[in-house]
Design a protein around this motif. Structure first.
Motif, PDB file in Angstrom:
ATOM      1  N   ARG A   4       3.202  47.092 -68.393  1.00 47.23           N
ATOM      2  CA  ARG A   4       3.834  48.281 -67.809  1.00 47.23           C
ATOM      3  C   ARG A   4       4.949  48.709 -68.760  1.00 47.23           C
ATOM      4  NH1 ARG A   4       6.049  46.404 -62.374  1.00 47.23           N
ATOM      5  NH2 ARG A   4       6.684  44.722 -63.740  1.00 47.23           N
ATOM      6  N   ARG A  31      -0.310  50.179 -68.343  1.00 50.28           N
ATOM      7  CA  ARG A  31       0.292  51.172 -67.442  1.00 50.28           C
ATOM      8  C   ARG A  31       1.462  51.779 -68.187  1.00 50.28           C
ATOM      9  NH1 ARG A  31       2.147  48.726 -62.334  1.00 50.28           N
ATOM     10  NH2 ARG A  31       3.154  50.732 -62.207  1.00 50.28           N
ATOM     11  N   ASP A  33       4.212  55.222 -68.847  1.00 44.88           N
ATOM     12  CA  ASP A  33       4.881  56.394 -68.305  1.00 44.88           C
ATOM     13  C   ASP A  33       5.923  56.801 -69.334  1.00 44.88           C
ATOM     14  OD1 ASP A  33       5.587  58.453 -66.585  1.00 44.88           O
ATOM     15  OD2 ASP A  33       6.555  57.164 -65.101  1.00 44.88           O
ATOM     16  N   GLY A  72      15.726  52.509 -60.991  1.00 36.11           N
ATOM     17  CA  GLY A  72      14.519  51.892 -60.443  1.00 36.11           C
ATOM     18  C   GLY A  72      13.467  51.586 -61.491  1.00 36.11           C
ATOM     19  N   ASP A  73      13.535  52.268 -62.624  1.00 41.04           N
ATOM     20  CA  ASP A  73      12.563  52.009 -63.693  1.00 41.04           C
ATOM     21  C   ASP A  73      12.687  50.596 -64.239  1.00 41.04           C
ATOM     22  OD1 ASP A  73      11.241  54.504 -63.675  1.00 41.04           O
ATOM     23  OD2 ASP A  73      12.848  55.409 -64.856  1.00 41.04           O
ATOM     24  N   THR A  75      12.808  47.918 -62.571  1.00 40.87           N
ATOM     25  CA  THR A  75      11.932  47.024 -61.817  1.00 40.87           C
ATOM     26  C   THR A  75      10.469  47.447 -61.883  1.00 40.87           C
ATOM     27  OG1 THR A  75      12.369  48.235 -59.767  1.00 40.87           O
ATOM     28  CG2 THR A  75      13.751  46.322 -60.211  1.00 40.87           C
ATOM     29  N   ARG A  76      10.205  48.688 -62.247  1.00 39.46           N
ATOM     30  CA  ARG A  76       8.823  49.177 -62.304  1.00 39.46           C
ATOM     31  C   ARG A  76       8.126  48.888 -63.634  1.00 39.46           C
ATOM     32  NH1 ARG A  76      11.096  53.281 -58.978  1.00 39.46           N
ATOM     33  NH2 ARG A  76      11.801  54.508 -60.765  1.00 39.46           N
ATOM     34  N   PHE A  77       8.899  48.536 -64.665  1.00 39.64           N
ATOM     35  CA  PHE A  77       8.316  48.348 -65.997  1.00 39.64           C
ATOM     36  C   PHE A  77       8.688  47.000 -66.590  1.00 39.64           C
ATOM     37  CE2 PHE A  77       8.414  52.826 -65.150  1.00 39.64           C
ATOM     38  CZ  PHE A  77       7.125  53.210 -65.512  1.00 39.64           C
ATOM     39  N   ASP A  78       7.794  46.483 -67.462  1.00 39.80           N
ATOM     40  CA  ASP A  78       8.011  45.215 -68.167  1.00 39.80           C
ATOM     41  C   ASP A  78       8.768  45.417 -69.471  1.00 39.80           C
ATOM     42  OD1 ASP A  78       6.291  43.928 -66.265  1.00 39.80           O
ATOM     43  OD2 ASP A  78       4.570  44.655 -67.428  1.00 39.80           O
ATOM     44  N   THR A 101      15.011  43.201 -67.735  1.00 35.97           N
ATOM     45  CA  THR A 101      13.914  43.940 -68.365  1.00 35.97           C
ATOM     46  C   THR A 101      14.301  44.299 -69.801  1.00 35.97           C
ATOM     47  OG1 THR A 101      13.233  44.872 -66.246  1.00 35.97           O
ATOM     48  CG2 THR A 101      12.468  46.007 -68.225  1.00 35.97           C
TER      49      THR A 101
END
Length: 147
Positions: A4, A31, A33, A72-73, A75-78, A101
């Motif tokens: 991600r 994944r 973005d 929040g990004d 926690t949504r991305f590695d 992260t």
């Protein structure tokens, strides 16, 4: 394993959507973005000249829409990749306490180019030069991820 990855630039209409488009073509299972540190262009497609330059290389950016980076990004991305040092500083300013992260400069994956950042083609007008760096960094990132 699906990675991600978030690509970040200033306005999310040139560099970061191009990086997302180039990288997803290399690693379709990742994944991806993209986002901008500023919110000027939220909801808009990538800048026309960048879309045209990418399309000339077989990269379609037309489905992408700008959005602003948020805490929040983390926690949504590695992995979060900034296009320049200013982007990195803006990203880090939003890091939640205790979050680990990785945030890195995208050009770290293109050391052979000698580039310290991806210049913003919105200002330089060098869309092909930006894409050359983005392609080199994307290939390096794919190698780093073991693909």
């Amino acid at each position: 394993m699906s990675h991600r990855i978030l690509f970040v630039c200033l306005g999310n209409i040139c560099r970061s959507p191009a990086a997302e488009g180039v990288f997803r073509a290399l690693m379709p299972n990742a994944r991806t973005d993209s986002a901008g540190t500023a919110g000027w262009h939220v909801g808009k497609p990538p800048y026309g000249p960048m879309q045209a330059a990418a399309a000339a290389r077989g990269i379609d950016l037309s489905d992408l829409r700008a959005r602003q980076f948020s805490a929040g990004d983390f926690t949504r991305f590695d992995l979060i990749l900034g296009m320049d040092a200013e982007n990195l500083a803006e990203i880090e300013a939003l890091r939640p306490a205790g979050n680990t992260t990785p945030v890195r400069l995208f050009t770290e994956f293109a050391l052979e180019t000698g580039a310290t950042h991806v210049p913003d083609p919105y200002y330089t007008r060098d869309f092909d030069g930006a894409l050359d760096l983005i392609e080199a960094a994307s290939a390096g990132l794919a190698r780093h991820l073991g693909q």
